[in-house]
Design an enzyme around this catalytic site. Structure first.
Site, PDB file in Angstrom:
ATOM      1  N   HIS A  51      57.489-118.175  -1.927  1.00 12.97           N
ATOM      2  CA  HIS A  51      57.980-117.812  -0.599  1.00 12.97           C
ATOM      3  C   HIS A  51      57.120-116.675  -0.066  1.00 12.97           C
ATOM      4  O   HIS A  51      56.687-115.801  -0.820  1.00 12.97           O
ATOM      5  CB  HIS A  51      59.444-117.356  -0.686  1.00 12.97           C
ATOM      6  CG  HIS A  51      59.874-116.484   0.466  1.00 12.97           C
ATOM      7  ND1 HIS A  51      59.968-115.104   0.365  1.00 12.97           N
ATOM      8  CD2 HIS A  51      60.218-116.790   1.735  1.00 12.97           C
ATOM      9  CE1 HIS A  51      60.361-114.610   1.520  1.00 12.97           C
ATOM     10  NE2 HIS A  51      60.518-115.604   2.373  1.00 12.97           N
ATOM     11  N   GLY A  77      70.956-119.132  19.999  1.00 10.42           N
ATOM     12  CA  GLY A  77      69.757-119.907  20.297  1.00 10.42           C
ATOM     13  C   GLY A  77      68.845-120.103  19.109  1.00 10.42           C
ATOM     14  O   GLY A  77      67.719-120.583  19.261  1.00 10.42           O
TER      15      GLY A  77
END
Length: 394
Positions: free
Chosen positions: A147, A350
């Site tokens: 990651h 959003g």
């Protein structure tokens, strides 16, 4: 990538993450040319901004797979899909802007006192954020998951209200003068008043099976990237990484660490030495910190790709696959329960949920009182020992 001082920091960061995303995706596609390419999914955010998610996933079997179970060509195609180096991966960038609510301003002010906050006023402030986030889940149990995330955030002053306009017929001279001034005003408006800015990021390795040479290579590459900008950086950020990726309810780390940092700005940092000395030298200006972040981002492929190339074709069996899926279950637990970035993203209006949950593996496993990993002398037990007692690899 050299820094361009003629551009604003948000422009420089945007250019960099676009370039780094393309470099990483291209390298992964070249590693396994027979696999399906990454899906490049560009998107826009209704509240302001845009991004691109580059995601790798092997397509699921078609609806006709049952009927074609005895078709030799179809079976060969399915076997080919199973043999891809990657099982799931994503390399995402986002470049967004919008307005911070008072609750977010209050929280951020704890680490950035330059951000104005008045509890008596319901005041919002504009923000800009740009970053790259990636997770690679290889198929082979001997190949580690990795990651990485590097990001830039700035908070700016609210723009002043437009002046009141009292229309009057202009003269020709006034019209020409106003046009020239309007152009200058537009240039000035393009440079917001930055109240606070900071960088964050890091990279960490999550193997299912421990290979010490891999751990030393990964940590050594990151240390070299950090040391070029100050010897105090790697020890501080390695320790922070070990602390951050800890799973309290399991009493173990998610992986074997790397580096992690946040709120890196010109102000003194609680994780770094404050006494001025050669050994505690650290980047402080925006250009210096950005150069450090670029060094870390540029180190991603050299730190990880050799490990993937070394392990992607290692012998495997059902036992190793079972253990890999159990470790992926731990990965899911950390990301959904503790990871600040995931939690922040899921709560953001959003937000693009598909991109946020891209980090999760395609398949994971949980077993009640699993018997794997309990033997300290086994390969699995050796990993558990390191996860419970983090080591210094370099």
């Amino acid at each position: 990538m050299a820094s361009d001082s003629t551009k604003s920091m948000r422009e420089q960061v945007t250019d960099y993450i676009l370039s780094l995303q393309d470099e990483i995706v291209t390298a992964l596609e070249k590693l396994d040319p027979s696999a399906p390419p990454f899906k490049r999914d560009s998107w826009t955010r209704a509240q302001g901004g845009q991004g691109q998610s580059c995601v790798f996933a092997v397509p699921p079997p078609s609806s006709q797979s049952t009927q074609k179970a005895h078709d030799q060509d179809h079976e060969k195609e399915q076997e080919k899909e199973k043999e891809t180096v990657l099982e799931k991966a994503g390399v995402n960038i986002s470049i967004v802007h919008g307005t911070l609510p008072p609750s977010a301003i209050k929280q951020m002010r704890a680490d950035h006192e330059s951000i104005p906050y008045d509890p008596e006023r319901d005041t919002s402030l504009p923000f800009f954020a740009a970053g790259i986030s990636l997770v690679i889940h290889p198929r082979n149990p001997s190949a580690p998951t990795v990651h990485a995330n590097y990001r830039y955030f700035e908070v700016t002053a609210a723009p002043p209200p437009p002046p009141e306009v009292h229309p009057q017929p202009p003269t020709d001279d006034q019209t020409n003068s106003a046009s020239a001034e309007e152009g200058g005003d537009k240039d000035k408006a393009a440079e917001p008043n930055v109240l606070a800015w900071w960088f964050g990021g890091g990279s960490d390795l999550t193997p299912s099976y421990l290979f010490e040479e891999d751990a030393k290579h990964f940590h050594g590459t990151l240390k070299s990237a950090c040391d070029a900008h100050g010897e105090a950086l790697f020890p501080a950020f390695k320790k922070w990484c070990d602390e951050y990726f800890f799973i309290p309810h399991r009493g173990e780390s998610r992986g074997i660490g790397g580096i992690f940092f946040d709120d890196l700005t010109a102000e003194p940092h609680k994780r770094l030495p404050s006494s001025p000395s050669l050994s505690s030298k650290r980047p402080e200006s925006p250009s210096e910190i950005f150069a450090f972040v670029r060094s870390c981002g540029d180190a991603f492929l050299p730190s990880y790709l050799p490990l993937l190339q070394r392990r992607m074709s290692a012998p495997s069996d059902e036992h190793k696959r079972r253990w890999q899926l159990l470790r992926r279950g731990r990965y899911v637990e950390f990301n959904l329960v503790y990871d600040r970035g995931t939690k922040f993203g899921l709560m953001t209006p959003g937000a693009r949920i598909e991109s946020i949950l891209m980090s999760l593996p395609e398949t994971a496993r949980w077993e009640y009182m699993s018997d794997i990993g309990g033997d300290a002398e086994s390969e699995e037990g050796r990993l558990i020992e390191v996860l419970k007692n983090p080591r210094s690899w370099v």
